[in-house]
Design an enzyme around this catalytic site. Structure first.
Site, short mmCIF file in Angstrom:
data_model
loop_
_atom_site.label_atom_id
_atom_site.label_comp_id
_atom_site.label_asym_id
_atom_site.label_seq_id
_atom_site.Cartn_x
_atom_site.Cartn_y
_atom_site.Cartn_z
N CYS A 42 2.76 47.90 -34.92
CA CYS A 42 2.88 47.53 -33.61
C CYS A 42 3.12 48.13 -32.40
O CYS A 42 2.36 47.77 -31.62
CB CYS A 42 4.24 46.36 -33.92
SG CYS A 42 4.50 45.25 -32.13
N CYS A 47 0.08 45.67 -31.63
CA CYS A 47 0.46 44.67 -30.52
C CYS A 47 0.69 45.50 -28.90
O CYS A 47 0.22 45.03 -28.13
CB CYS A 47 2.01 44.05 -30.98
SG CYS A 47 2.12 43.57 -32.48
N LYS A 50 -2.44 47.08 -27.79
CA LYS A 50 -3.51 46.20 -27.43
C LYS A 50 -3.04 45.26 -26.27
O LYS A 50 -3.80 44.96 -25.63
CB LYS A 50 -3.37 45.11 -28.58
CG LYS A 50 -4.40 43.73 -28.68
CD LYS A 50 -3.92 42.95 -29.82
CE LYS A 50 -2.65 42.26 -29.56
NZ LYS A 50 -2.23 41.30 -30.40
N TYR A 178 -8.30 36.74 -35.36
CA TYR A 178 -7.64 37.04 -34.12
C TYR A 178 -7.77 38.44 -33.55
O TYR A 178 -8.15 38.92 -32.32
CB TYR A 178 -6.12 36.65 -34.26
CG TYR A 178 -5.14 37.65 -34.73
CD1 TYR A 178 -4.78 38.59 -34.08
CD2 TYR A 178 -4.93 37.33 -36.05
CE1 TYR A 178 -3.44 39.39 -34.57
CE2 TYR A 178 -4.09 38.19 -36.67
CZ TYR A 178 -3.32 39.22 -35.94
OH TYR A 178 -2.52 39.97 -36.77
N GLU A 182 -9.89 39.09 -30.07
CA GLU A 182 -8.91 39.93 -29.22
C GLU A 182 -9.74 41.16 -28.56
O GLU A 182 -10.00 41.34 -27.49
CB GLU A 182 -7.69 40.34 -29.53
CG GLU A 182 -6.76 39.24 -29.84
CD GLU A 182 -5.29 39.50 -30.39
OE1 GLU A 182 -4.30 38.67 -30.12
OE2 GLU A 182 -5.29 40.62 -31.13
N HIS A 435 5.45 20.21 -11.37
CA HIS A 435 4.14 19.74 -10.74
C HIS A 435 4.14 20.67 -9.20
O HIS A 435 5.25 20.69 -8.67
CB HIS A 435 4.07 18.28 -10.32
CG HIS A 435 2.91 17.89 -9.49
ND1 HIS A 435 1.56 17.60 -10.27
CD2 HIS A 435 2.59 17.62 -8.23
CE1 HIS A 435 0.58 17.65 -9.55
NE2 HIS A 435 1.25 17.27 -8.16
N GLU A 440 2.12 20.72 -17.17
CA GLU A 440 2.74 19.40 -17.05
C GLU A 440 2.16 18.58 -18.08
O GLU A 440 2.66 17.64 -18.56
CB GLU A 440 2.81 18.86 -15.66
CG GLU A 440 1.58 18.84 -15.20
CD GLU A 440 1.52 18.25 -13.52
OE1 GLU A 440 2.33 17.67 -13.10
OE2 GLU A 440 1.05 19.03 -12.81
#
Length: 452
Positions: A42, A47, A50, A178, A182, A435, A440
């Site tokens: 990581c 992580c 990256k 993934y 990525e 909003h 939303e």
């Protein structure tokens, strides 16, 4: 029997460091051995670097959007030589923090490889042996490359990306998970001519089918030359680069070829089988709900167990191990409804079940909206975000949530809290929208798109 240590941790990644530090804080005598760099996948080659690359690669798109919003923007080429040393310095800083935090409560750190001799003995690379009451294996995973592909030695892996001193002008990413997606987005955003091959029918196998298709379309729209149903047949060193022959008949030369075709548990040569520890498919360590192997004194946490391979999960498993073994409080880690994010561009956040998984389990309603958010519509950008909720017909609980949008990783963390608490569709409906935001939509979808 007297032991040199109460706990010997093999592996200095997030899970192992957390377990070692917290165990030492209880007063236990703890040692930890790491053969590469403290921080594990990581912090050192996953992580953290990256995500820094994700940040860097996103500015090209933002500069284009800024110009359309009225800013006088003069763009240029990305300067890898300015970014790369800064990133390496940041990793050094984080590694230092890991070492400090681990050593503060008195943990002994060995900067070398450790293997298991027997259920209570560990041997270091220098030949020294140490006895221990408990052993915790937290060696993580390692990149996989198919050995049978001719010329495979010319290709790198995701680990090598963070060691590149120069940015290539062209790159081939092989894989569809993934990590592959990525990196394809990262290099594309940095201005590298990026091609991606995946032998399967669609990228991101195991994720929601509708979301997979949406991500693939957006990646191609942003410039990634994505080919599914395509694999590498052979590679050779040619013309100052790597010549690649593909299964679809294409032939091209790339500056770099990176394989991101999955990771396997890092258990080879650790002495686990010799010590009697049972391993599963791919070499994963088989453990019970308390991370204990079939050998009572040996435990394992993190990616090496191939349960939920995410850093925060490894950290929780490490903490739960200490609660169980050193604090007399047997603690299981709940691996259900763990939210996750894929840092493609745009991002994909998910929690809970996919539509396909949920439909196999029970009758469901699917609420889905794909639309151009205000920020895109104003400048004529066609890219659409995706918001999707999967709802149980029987009890109305949200079984899964999927978001594809800029910042989806941040959004899914909040949605993940609600899903973990067992929120229903009516709970979402009763929540007043914020909003104007694109998020939303998650509380405004009133009519099912379909049922299954």
């Amino acid at each position: 029997m007297s032991f040199d240590y109460d706990l010997f941790v093999i592996g200095g990644g997030s899970g192992g460091v957390r377990a070692g530090r917290v165990a030492a804080e209880t007063g236990a005598k703890v040692a930890l051995a790491e053969e590469y760099r403290m921080g594990g996948t990581c912090v050192i080659r996953g992580c953290v670097p990256k995500k820094l690359m994700v940040f860097a690669s996103g500015y090209s798109e933002r500069m284009d959007e800024a110009a359309k919003y009225g800013w006088d923007v003069t763009g240029g080429e990305f300067d890898w030589q300015k970014f790369w040393p800064h990133m390496r310095s940041e990793l050094d800083r984080l590694e230092g923090i890991y070492r400090t935090n681990l050593g503060r409560p008195g943990t002994t750190i060995y900067d070398q490889r450790a293997t298991i001799v027997d259920p209570h003995t560990v041997q270091l690379a220098d030949g020294s042996r140490h006895t221990t009451k408990h052993i915790l294996v937290a060696t993580g995973g390692t990149p996989f490359k198919p050995a049978e592909t001719p010329g495979i030695e010319l290709a790198g892996t995701s680990n090598d990306v963070f060691l590149m001193e120069e940015l290539p002008k062209s790159i081939l990413i092989v894989g569809g998970g993934y990590i592959a997606c990525e990196f394809a987005c990262i290099f594309n955003g940095l201005g590298v001519a990026t091609t991606q091959y995946y032998r399967g029918a669609q990228v991101l196998r195991g994720f929601d089918e509708e979301a997979r298709g949406h991500i693939a379309e957006l990646m191609q729209g942003r410039g990634v030359n994505l080919h599914v149903g395509t694999d590498v047949m052979a590679m050779e060193q040619r013309d100052g680069g790597i010549w690649v022959k593909a299964s679809n008949g294409d032939q091209a030369v790339y500056d770099k070829v990176i394989y991101a075709t999955g990771r396997t548990p890092n258990t080879q040569g650790l002495g686990l089988e010799e010590a009697g520890v049972k391993l599963g498919r791919g070499g994963k360590i088989l453990v019970d709900d308390y991370s204990q192997t079939n050998i009572p004194s040996i435990f394992a946490v993190g990616d090496v167990t191939d349960r939920v391979n995410l850093t925060p999960v490894a950290i929780r498993e490490g903490a739960a191990f200490v609660e169980t073994v050193f604090k007399g409080n047997p603690t299981k880690v709940d691996h259900s409804n763990v939210a996750s994010a894929i840092f493609t561009q745009p991002e994909y956040g998910a929690v809970g079940l996919t539509e396909e998984q949920a439909a196999e389990q029970e009758e469901i309603e699917v609420y889905c909206a794909a639309f151009r958010p205000m920020q895109n519509a104003f400048i004529g950008k066609e890219e659409r975000v995706l918001f999707k909720l999967i709802v149980s017909k029987a009890n109305r609980k949200i079984l899964g949530a999927h978001i594809i949008a800029d910042g989806a990783g941040e959004l899914i963390q909040m949605v993940g809290v609600a899903v973990k608490m067992g929120a229903t569709k009516e709970d979402f409906d009763a929540t007043v929208a914020v909003h104007p935001t694109m998020s939303e939509e998650v509380v405004l979808m009133k009519t099912p798109t379909r049922t299954a």
